[in-house]
Design an enzyme around this catalytic site. Sequence first.
Site, PDB file in Angstrom:
ATOM      1  N   SER A 146       7.378  26.488  54.671  1.00  0.00           N
ATOM      2  CA  SER A 146       7.137  26.846  56.073  1.00  0.00           C
ATOM      3  C   SER A 146       7.020  28.352  56.171  1.00  0.00           C
ATOM      4  O   SER A 146       7.574  29.081  55.338  1.00  0.00           O
ATOM      5  CB  SER A 146       8.305  26.367  56.943  1.00  0.00           C
ATOM      6  OG  SER A 146       8.241  26.916  58.248  1.00  0.00           O
ATOM      7  N   TYR A 159      17.315  25.136  59.338  1.00  0.00           N
ATOM      8  CA  TYR A 159      15.938  24.932  58.897  1.00  0.00           C
ATOM      9  C   TYR A 159      15.464  26.088  58.012  1.00  0.00           C
ATOM     10  O   TYR A 159      14.857  25.872  56.951  1.00  0.00           O
ATOM     11  CB  TYR A 159      15.036  24.791  60.121  1.00  0.00           C
ATOM     12  CG  TYR A 159      13.620  24.370  59.806  1.00  0.00           C
ATOM     13  CD1 TYR A 159      13.318  23.034  59.579  1.00  0.00           C
ATOM     14  CD2 TYR A 159      12.595  25.299  59.759  1.00  0.00           C
ATOM     15  CE1 TYR A 159      12.020  22.635  59.298  1.00  0.00           C
ATOM     16  CE2 TYR A 159      11.291  24.910  59.478  1.00  0.00           C
ATOM     17  CZ  TYR A 159      11.010  23.576  59.255  1.00  0.00           C
ATOM     18  OH  TYR A 159       9.718  23.182  58.981  1.00  0.00           O
ATOM     19  N   ALA A 160      15.763  27.324  58.440  1.00  0.00           N
ATOM     20  CA  ALA A 160      15.355  28.485  57.642  1.00  0.00           C
ATOM     21  C   ALA A 160      16.012  28.455  56.269  1.00  0.00           C
ATOM     22  O   ALA A 160      15.361  28.705  55.246  1.00  0.00           O
ATOM     23  CB  ALA A 160      15.709  29.775  58.379  1.00  0.00           C
ATOM     24  N   ALA A 161      17.300  28.128  56.225  1.00  0.00           N
ATOM     25  CA  ALA A 161      17.995  28.056  54.944  1.00  0.00           C
ATOM     26  C   ALA A 161      17.372  26.995  54.042  1.00  0.00           C
ATOM     27  O   ALA A 161      17.205  27.198  52.837  1.00  0.00           O
ATOM     28  CB  ALA A 161      19.479  27.760  55.169  1.00  0.00           C
ATOM     29  N   SER A 162      16.995  25.863  54.643  1.00  0.00           N
ATOM     30  CA  SER A 162      16.407  24.789  53.835  1.00  0.00           C
ATOM     31  C   SER A 162      15.049  25.189  53.275  1.00  0.00           C
ATOM     32  O   SER A 162      14.724  24.877  52.128  1.00  0.00           O
ATOM     33  CB  SER A 162      16.283  23.499  54.661  1.00  0.00           C
ATOM     34  OG  SER A 162      15.247  23.574  55.632  1.00  0.00           O
ATOM     35  N   LYS A 163      14.251  25.888  54.059  1.00  0.00           N
ATOM     36  CA  LYS A 163      12.910  26.247  53.601  1.00  0.00           C
ATOM     37  C   LYS A 163      12.931  27.429  52.632  1.00  0.00           C
ATOM     38  O   LYS A 163      12.133  27.482  51.689  1.00  0.00           O
ATOM     39  CB  LYS A 163      12.002  26.533  54.802  1.00  0.00           C
ATOM     40  CG  LYS A 163      11.737  25.306  55.669  1.00  0.00           C
ATOM     41  CD  LYS A 163      11.107  24.163  54.876  1.00  0.00           C
ATOM     42  CE  LYS A 163      10.776  22.971  55.750  1.00  0.00           C
ATOM     43  NZ  LYS A 163      10.154  21.859  55.006  1.00  0.00           N
TER      44      LYS A 163
END
Length: 278
Positions: A146, A159-163
């Site tokens: 992303s 979400y940012a950590a996952s991406k």
Amino acid sequence: MTARSGRFAGRAFLVTGAARGIGEAVARQLASEGADVAAADLDTAGLSALQASLQALGARVIVKNLDTRDASATNSFVADAVQHLGRLDGAIPCAGIARTAAAETMDDKTFSDVLDINLKGVFYTCRAVGEVLLAQGRGAIVTIASITAKGGQPGRANYAASKWGLVGLTKTLAVEWGHRGVRVNAVAPNGVDTPMIRDGIPPAFLDDVMLDRTPLGRLAQPAEIASAIAFLLSDEASYINGAVLEVDGGLTAGFLTHRHGADFARAGANPKNMEKKP
């Protein structure tokens, strides 16, 4: 069965999150170009509809209701796919979720659910399919990163950590597996016109922030992301490994942009003379 033609004729790919959005578009694109498909999702009705439509294109299809957080179930589905389709040539782990909350009030479940699906689930899928691809010495995987992996985003610590983690995973697998014949790349979309976007982002933020700062001035269509993924899976991308392809309408090409990137250019770089958006 009549022999099929196309860029991926005679190949088979596994797609998670395949019942809608990017995953559905990827499954359709690959089947339309001759591939057989193993499709997984938690949406049973969506999978049934997808299976029928792909079979109408002449593809052999296996579907499974699958929670990608379950490593054992993922391993079993990969084995079933190989048995049913006779081979696997790659994977596109598209299963993912978004849950928004301020970091200071985000509860443990909201944080862990996103990390578990968006990162751990992708790793489980890559690991299971990678074992097959490494054994045969060839194949390709494309993950879904992303533009959020380019910087922080308020309300999306999970979400940012996952991406960001997914980009690290993608590059690491590319380094480990590239010399063994398996390429691993990622696409990094901006906003894509999917239910996740429409249901999860307020219209005012979508129009006044995301689209306002995107030079192409619109959301991507799932098929546009699928086309980029198909390229990375194809022989045309045979020397691309460990890349993160931005498919973002130009959003990350600049910074401090406004009015689709035309703010200063439109006013002769004089902010006092800035025109109003028509």
